[in-house]
Scaffold this motif. Sequence first.
Motif, short mmCIF file in Angstrom:
data_model
loop_
_atom_site.label_atom_id
_atom_site.label_comp_id
_atom_site.label_asym_id
_atom_site.label_seq_id
_atom_site.Cartn_x
_atom_site.Cartn_y
_atom_site.Cartn_z
N ARG A 9 0.83 -1.20 0.00
CA ARG A 9 0.00 0.00 0.00
C ARG A 9 0.87 1.26 0.00
O ARG A 9 0.60 2.22 -0.72
CB ARG A 9 -0.92 0.00 1.22
CG ARG A 9 -2.02 -1.05 1.16
CD ARG A 9 -2.91 -0.95 2.38
NE ARG A 9 -3.96 -1.95 2.38
CZ ARG A 9 -4.90 -2.05 3.29
NH1 ARG A 9 -4.92 -1.19 4.29
NH2 ARG A 9 -5.81 -2.99 3.23
N LEU A 10 1.90 1.24 0.83
CA LEU A 10 2.79 2.41 0.89
C LEU A 10 3.52 2.61 -0.43
O LEU A 10 3.68 3.74 -0.90
CB LEU A 10 3.79 2.24 2.04
CG LEU A 10 3.22 2.35 3.46
CD1 LEU A 10 4.29 2.07 4.49
CD2 LEU A 10 2.64 3.74 3.69
N ALA A 181 9.51 1.01 2.83
CA ALA A 181 8.40 0.61 3.70
C ALA A 181 8.69 -0.71 4.40
O ALA A 181 8.37 -0.88 5.59
CB ALA A 181 7.12 0.50 2.88
#
Length: 454
Positions: A9-10, A181
């Motif tokens: 997602r990041l 991330a």
Amino acid sequence: MASNSIALRLSGMFALVALLVFLLIGWALYLQVDKGLGLLPEAEVDARYSVLESQVQRFGDLEHWGKLSVKLKLLSEEDKRLRFWVVSDNPSYEFGSPDPKIRAFAQGPLGMRDLYLNDHNYPFKVRVSEFPAKDQRPPLRFLTAIDTETFRQTQHSLVIALISLAAIGIALASALGYWVAHIGLKPLLDLSLEARKLAPPRLSGRLQLSSLPPELDQFVTSFNSTLERVEQAYSRLESFNADVAHELRSPLTNLIGQTQVALTRGRSAEHYFEVLQSNLEELERLRSIINDMLFLASADQGSKATELTEVSLAEEVATTLDYLDFILEDAQVQVQVRGDAQAPIEKAHLRRAMINLLHNAVQHTAPGRVIHVDIKDEGDHVSIGVTNPGTLISGEHLPKLFERFYRVDASRTNSGGNHGLGLAIVKAIALMHGGTVFVRSERGENTFGINLPC
């Protein structure tokens, strides 16, 4: 699942941010370059025209015009992008073999304009100039043009380069974002692995704060607090299960034992009657325990007192004393009610709480003594305290007296229907009304009570 990965997602967010940044920068750069490329053809046309202008204006005879035509031809051959047309009423002073389309274009407004020819995909940038008659030379329309194809191709190449660089930049931002991330979330992964080790019966462990980033401190502190509450609840549950097993085992053992003895040989009807009567008492005790446990389970699920009625608490206590009249008479104790107050309560629940409080006081009061019920209006709440003279209770026990099956006497000796849930029910009823419970032991008196909101 991978689709729910925080790292992915990041990285997706990094890609989105990179896309927006590249779009903004690329668009701004494209506009700037497009503006510059748009000016280049005009600048080059003006440069060529400025060189030729003085020669056209200076000479008006046919001889010099012939020399100028040769120069225009050489310039056109040297740079294939350049075109020159001269339109005149006298064919001897024309150049570039202007066709009707060129002638019509030349008669248009003076200045910089775009000319579209059928054999070219891109327009020519043309400067249309006019020279008045001089000597033998008639008036002229002089067209200096340059093909914009190379400029447009450069512009398209720039767009392709910008798109390619943006795509590469977005891919790199996504990959680097995922890597960053993944590294940034490693402490969270370590926490997850450490948390997996914390399961019953190993609930005493806690997550460590020393090696964690500051952003996770609050989360770990809250998680450790939750673990502490879970550990306490688990310990209470284990104790509760043991107490329930003990409380249910005693009457069941009595029932089985008495029944087995009665069945060993023939008995008289009177004996069987006594056995059945004894069994009925044990069954009543079992039913009381089960009903109390079901009530507490309902209270634990957040049940609230809903059928509230504004009543006089002194009158409700008096009604409860009428119900306990025979118990008070057998115990040879008296009850005095002091004070009164109004409060919204559910009558059935309050009477049950008062029965438990008074029954608890009667059990620990010597014959001939007096129990006091004090009702006080404290402003934002009212308190009902039941005080009986008796042995002082140690301070270490006071906070636990309203817990289920808790007894000061660890031997758990029982009598009658006392099974250790009475005060727990009082607390549950107080919470159902939005109130609290309290207990005091001082100066030879023990006070148990509840606070109810006004």
